[in-house]
Design a protein around this motif. Structure first.
Motif, PDB file in Angstrom:
ATOM      1  N   ALA A 245       0.823  -1.214   0.000  1.00  0.00           N
ATOM      2  CA  ALA A 245       0.000   0.000   0.000  1.00  0.00           C
ATOM      3  C   ALA A 245       0.851   1.256   0.000  1.00  0.00           C
ATOM      4  O   ALA A 245       0.618   2.188   0.753  1.00  0.00           O
ATOM      5  N   SER A 246       1.869   1.300  -0.860  1.00  0.00           N
ATOM      6  CA  SER A 246       2.723   2.480  -0.951  1.00  0.00           C
ATOM      7  C   SER A 246       1.935   3.638  -1.566  1.00  0.00           C
ATOM      8  O   SER A 246       0.820   3.437  -2.069  1.00  0.00           O
ATOM      9  N   PRO A 247       2.476   4.849  -1.552  1.00  0.00           N
ATOM     10  CA  PRO A 247       1.791   5.966  -2.212  1.00  0.00           C
ATOM     11  C   PRO A 247       1.553   5.744  -3.705  1.00  0.00           C
ATOM     12  O   PRO A 247       0.770   6.471  -4.319  1.00  0.00           O
ATOM     13  N   ARG A 248       2.216   4.758  -4.293  1.00  0.00           N
ATOM     14  CA  ARG A 248       2.040   4.444  -5.713  1.00  0.00           C
ATOM     15  C   ARG A 248       1.397   3.077  -5.899  1.00  0.00           C
ATOM     16  O   ARG A 248       1.554   2.430  -6.915  1.00  0.00           O
ATOM     17  N   GLY A 249       0.693   2.578  -4.878  1.00  0.00           N
ATOM     18  CA  GLY A 249       0.111   1.239  -4.951  1.00  0.00           C
ATOM     19  C   GLY A 249       1.137   0.195  -4.543  1.00  0.00           C
ATOM     20  O   GLY A 249       2.090   0.494  -3.825  1.00  0.00           O
ATOM     21  N   GLN A 250       0.928  -1.026  -5.000  1.00  0.00           N
ATOM     22  CA  GLN A 250       1.876  -2.080  -4.640  1.00  0.00           C
ATOM     23  C   GLN A 250       3.266  -1.735  -5.158  1.00  0.00           C
ATOM     24  O   GLN A 250       3.420  -1.210  -6.267  1.00  0.00           O
ATOM     25  N   CYS A 251       4.264  -2.034  -4.358  1.00  0.00           N
ATOM     26  CA  CYS A 251       5.654  -1.682  -4.652  1.00  0.00           C
ATOM     27  C   CYS A 251       6.506  -2.907  -4.354  1.00  0.00           C
ATOM     28  O   CYS A 251       6.469  -3.439  -3.247  1.00  0.00           O
ATOM     29  N   ILE A 252       7.272  -3.369  -5.356  1.00  0.00           N
ATOM     30  CA  ILE A 252       8.009  -4.629  -5.232  1.00  0.00           C
ATOM     31  C   ILE A 252       9.436  -4.415  -5.721  1.00  0.00           C
ATOM     32  O   ILE A 252       9.647  -3.972  -6.851  1.00  0.00           O
ATOM     33  N   GLY A 253      10.424  -4.744  -4.913  1.00  0.00           N
ATOM     34  CA  GLY A 253      11.816  -4.593  -5.337  1.00  0.00           C
ATOM     35  C   GLY A 253      12.761  -4.867  -4.199  1.00  0.00           C
ATOM     36  O   GLY A 253      12.558  -5.791  -3.428  1.00  0.00           O
ATOM     37  N   HIS A 254      13.809  -4.054  -4.091  1.00  0.00           N
ATOM     38  CA  HIS A 254      14.765  -4.250  -3.001  1.00  0.00           C
ATOM     39  C   HIS A 254      15.568  -2.985  -2.773  1.00  0.00           C
ATOM     40  O   HIS A 254      15.901  -2.264  -3.710  1.00  0.00           O
ATOM     41  N   THR A 255      15.861  -2.747  -1.504  1.00  0.00           N
ATOM     42  CA  THR A 255      16.782  -1.700  -1.087  1.00  0.00           C
ATOM     43  C   THR A 255      18.066  -2.369  -0.636  1.00  0.00           C
ATOM     44  O   THR A 255      18.053  -3.497  -0.147  1.00  0.00           O
ATOM     45  N   ALA A 264      18.386   1.274  -4.488  1.00  0.00           N
ATOM     46  CA  ALA A 264      16.987   0.855  -4.438  1.00  0.00           C
ATOM     47  C   ALA A 264      16.448   0.718  -5.844  1.00  0.00           C
ATOM     48  O   ALA A 264      16.724   1.558  -6.707  1.00  0.00           O
ATOM     49  N   ALA A 265      15.681  -0.338  -6.079  1.00  0.00           N
ATOM     50  CA  ALA A 265      14.975  -0.514  -7.350  1.00  0.00           C
ATOM     51  C   ALA A 265      13.619  -1.129  -7.027  1.00  0.00           C
ATOM     52  O   ALA A 265      13.548  -2.137  -6.307  1.00  0.00           O
ATOM     53  N   TYR A 266      12.548  -0.530  -7.549  1.00  0.00           N
ATOM     54  CA  TYR A 266      11.201  -0.989  -7.237  1.00  0.00           C
ATOM     55  C   TYR A 266      10.308  -0.960  -8.471  1.00  0.00           C
ATOM     56  O   TYR A 266      10.412  -0.072  -9.312  1.00  0.00           O
ATOM     57  N   HIS A 267       9.428  -1.954  -8.517  1.00  0.00           N
ATOM     58  CA  HIS A 267       8.451  -2.107  -9.604  1.00  0.00           C
ATOM     59  C   HIS A 267       7.075  -1.741  -9.051  1.00  0.00           C
ATOM     60  O   HIS A 267       6.712  -2.141  -7.934  1.00  0.00           O
ATOM     61  N   PHE A 268       6.303  -0.986  -9.841  1.00  0.00           N
ATOM     62  CA  PHE A 268       4.979  -0.513  -9.429  1.00  0.00           C
ATOM     63  C   PHE A 268       3.930  -1.067 -10.396  1.00  0.00           C
ATOM     64  O   PHE A 268       3.601  -0.428 -11.396  1.00  0.00           O
ATOM     65  N   PRO A 269       3.408  -2.267 -10.111  1.00  0.00           N
ATOM     66  CA  PRO A 269       2.501  -2.911 -11.056  1.00  0.00           C
ATOM     67  C   PRO A 269       1.124  -2.271 -11.133  1.00  0.00           C
ATOM     68  O   PRO A 269       0.389  -2.503 -12.109  1.00  0.00           O
ATOM     69  N   ASP A 270       0.741  -1.455 -10.134  1.00  0.00           N
ATOM     70  CA  ASP A 270      -0.589  -0.850 -10.143  1.00  0.00           C
ATOM     71  C   ASP A 270      -0.665   0.414 -10.994  1.00  0.00           C
ATOM     72  O   ASP A 270      -1.767   0.928 -11.245  1.00  0.00           O
ATOM     73  N   LEU A 271       0.472   0.939 -11.433  1.00  0.00           N
ATOM     74  CA  LEU A 271       0.463   2.102 -12.317  1.00  0.00           C
ATOM     75  C   LEU A 271       0.085   1.675 -13.737  1.00  0.00           C
ATOM     76  O   LEU A 271       0.227   0.510 -14.115  1.00  0.00           O
ATOM     77  N   HIS A 272      -0.389   2.607 -14.525  1.00  0.00           N
ATOM     78  CA  HIS A 272      -0.803   2.304 -15.901  1.00  0.00           C
ATOM     79  C   HIS A 272      -0.058   3.214 -16.877  1.00  0.00           C
ATOM     80  O   HIS A 272      -0.337   4.400 -16.944  1.00  0.00           O
ATOM     81  N   PRO A 273       0.917   2.666 -17.608  1.00  0.00           N
ATOM     82  CA  PRO A 273       1.387   1.287 -17.548  1.00  0.00           C
ATOM     83  C   PRO A 273       2.282   1.058 -16.330  1.00  0.00           C
ATOM     84  O   PRO A 273       2.749   2.015 -15.715  1.00  0.00           O
ATOM     85  N   PRO A 274       2.547  -0.217 -15.976  1.00  0.00           N
ATOM     86  CA  PRO A 274       3.451  -0.497 -14.862  1.00  0.00           C
ATOM     87  C   PRO A 274       4.812   0.156 -15.080  1.00  0.00           C
ATOM     88  O   PRO A 274       5.270   0.303 -16.223  1.00  0.00           O
ATOM     89  N   ARG A 275       5.438   0.559 -14.003  1.00  0.00           N
ATOM     90  CA  ARG A 275       6.684   1.310 -14.088  1.00  0.00           C
ATOM     91  C   ARG A 275       7.682   0.753 -13.083  1.00  0.00           C
ATOM     92  O   ARG A 275       7.308   0.315 -11.993  1.00  0.00           O
ATOM     93  N   THR A 276       8.954   0.786 -13.437  1.00  0.00           N
ATOM     94  CA  THR A 276      10.031   0.369 -12.532  1.00  0.00           C
ATOM     95  C   THR A 276      11.041   1.499 -12.445  1.00  0.00           C
ATOM     96  O   THR A 276      11.429   2.075 -13.472  1.00  0.00           O
ATOM     97  N   THR A 277      11.454   1.832 -11.239  1.00  0.00           N
ATOM     98  CA  THR A 277      12.412   2.911 -11.048  1.00  0.00           C
ATOM     99  C   THR A 277      13.554   2.441 -10.158  1.00  0.00           C
ATOM    100  O   THR A 277      13.395   1.558  -9.313  1.00  0.00           O
TER     101      THR A 277
END
Length: 296
Positions: A245-255, A264-277
Motif C-alpha cells: 500500500a505504498s503511495p504508488r500502490g503495490q511496490c516490489i523490489g529491493h533496497t 533501491a529498485a522498485y516495480h509498481f505494477p498498479d500504475l498504468h502502464p506499470p513502471r520500474t524505477t
C-alpha cells in the motif's frame, strides 16, 4: 532532475530513461547494487526450480529448512549484521574471512527460530543460496547469474565484483579500498538503467512466470509503516521487499546499502502502464533512494 549526487533510471512498458548527473560522468556510471543482488539470486534459484534442478519446498540436504524459507528469510539462519568483529574487520581493511570462518563465527547451525516460525533478515541465508547455485550449476556466481538471469533479461553488462579494483571505476569510486568479498552472497555492479531493466523484465515475466513468479511476489507480512522510511506496510517475498500500500500502490523490489552508498529498485505494477524505477546515492541513508524511486 536528479540531485547531483543521486543517479536514477526508470522503465515504463518497453521504454527506459535515465537522468544521470553529469558531475558523475564516468564510464557506464556503474554502481554497487548491494542487496538488490539478492533479487538476482532468488531469480536464478527459481530458474533452477523451473528446470527441475532445485525444489522450492523440500528440506535441503543436511539442513532443516527449504529453499523457499532461505529466500524469504524464514529459515531462522543467523546473520553477521550484529557481529562486532565483522564490522571491525571491514573497518580495518582486513581480507574477507573464508566462508567456513564466517559460518563458524556466526554459529550458522544454531538457528534463531525453528524454520517457518519467524522472520529474520539474513545475509548468511543468501550466502547459502549462493553456495547452492554454485554447487548445482558448477559455475562461480558471476557465470551462473549471467547464464541464468542477466543474459536472458538483456542486461549482460552487469558483473559480480570480487576484488577492490572492481569498484574503482564505479560512480562512487573506492577510496576506502572496500573489499566486495565482505558481501558474502555476492555484490552485483551495474548501471541504474540496467537495474531498472533487470527488475522490470523480471517482474513482467521475462524470466519465470506463472506460479513461480506469483510465489516470488507473494508477501510475508511483517507489519505496518517503517519508521524513517516511506513504506506504509512491510513485507517480504522471495528476494523481494514488498509494500502492498505504498503511495504508488503495490511496490516490489529491493533496497540495499553498504559502506558509502545505498541502492533501491522498485516495480509498481498498479500504475498504468506499470513502471520500474531505480535510484542510487553515495549516502548511507536508505530513505534517500527509496523516496527517490517513489518520486519518479
Amino acid at each position: 532532475m536528479n540531485s547531483p549526487r543521486v543517479l536514477t533510471a526508470s522503465v515504463e512498458g518497453g521504454k527506459s530513461g535515465d537522468d544521470d548527473a553529469p558531475a558523475l560522468a564516468v564510464p557506464r556510471l556503474s554502481v554497487p547494487w548491494w542487496s538488490l543482488t539478492k533479487t538476482a539470486l532468488a531469480a536464478a534459484a527459481l530458474v533452477l526450480v523451473a528446470e527441475g534442478r532445485l525444489a522450492l519446498d523440500t528440506s535441503l540436504r543436511r539442513r532443516p529448512y527449504t529453499l523457499r524459507q532461505l529466500l524469504q528469510h524464514t529459515a531462522g539462519v543467523p546473520d553477521y549484521g550484529g557481529l562486532a568483529e565483522y564490522h571491525q574487520a571491514v573497518e580495518r581493511g582486513d581480507e574477507p574471512w573464508s566462508r567456513a570462518e564466517l559460518l563458524r563465527r556466526v554459529d550458522a547451525d544454531r538457528l534463531v527460530f525453528p524454520p517457518g516460525h519467524g522472520w529474520a533478515y539474513s545475509n548468511v541465508g543468501y550466502l547459502l543460496v549462493r553456495a547452492l547455485l554454485e554447487e548445482v550449476t558448477g559455475d562461480e556466481l558471476g557465470a551462473a547469474l549471467r547464464r541464468l538471469v542477466l543474459d536472458p533479461l538483456g542486461v549482460p553488462g552487469v558483473e559480480i565484483a570480487t576484488e577492490p579494483s572492481d569498484l574503482d571505476g564505479t560512480a562512487w569510486g573506492n577510496a576506502a579500498r572496500y573489499h566486495p568479498g565482505w558481501v558474502y552472497h555476492g555484490l552485483a555492479v551495474g548501471t541504474p538503467t540496467e537495474a531498472a531493466l533487470f527488475l522490470h523484465r523480471l517482474m513482467s515475466g521475462g524470466l519465470v512466470s506463472g506460479e513461480l513468479l506469483a510465489a516470488m511476489r507473494t508477501p510475508y507480512a511483517l507489519g505496518g509503516p517503517v519508521e524513517g522510511r516511506p513504506w506504509r506496510t512491510a513485507a517480504y517475498g522471495l528476494g523481494l521487499m514488498v509494500d502492498v500500500a505504498s503511495p504508488r500502490g503495490q511496490c516490489i523490489g529491493h533496497t540495499g546499502g553498504g559502506p558509502g552508498s545505498v541502492a533501491a529498485a522498485y516495480h509498481f505494477p498498479d500504475l498504468h502502464p506499470p513502471r520500474t524505477t531505480a535510484a542510487f546515492a553515495p549516502f548511507e541513508d536508505p530513505a534517500v533512494v527509496e523516496r527517490a524511486v517513489l518520486a519518479l
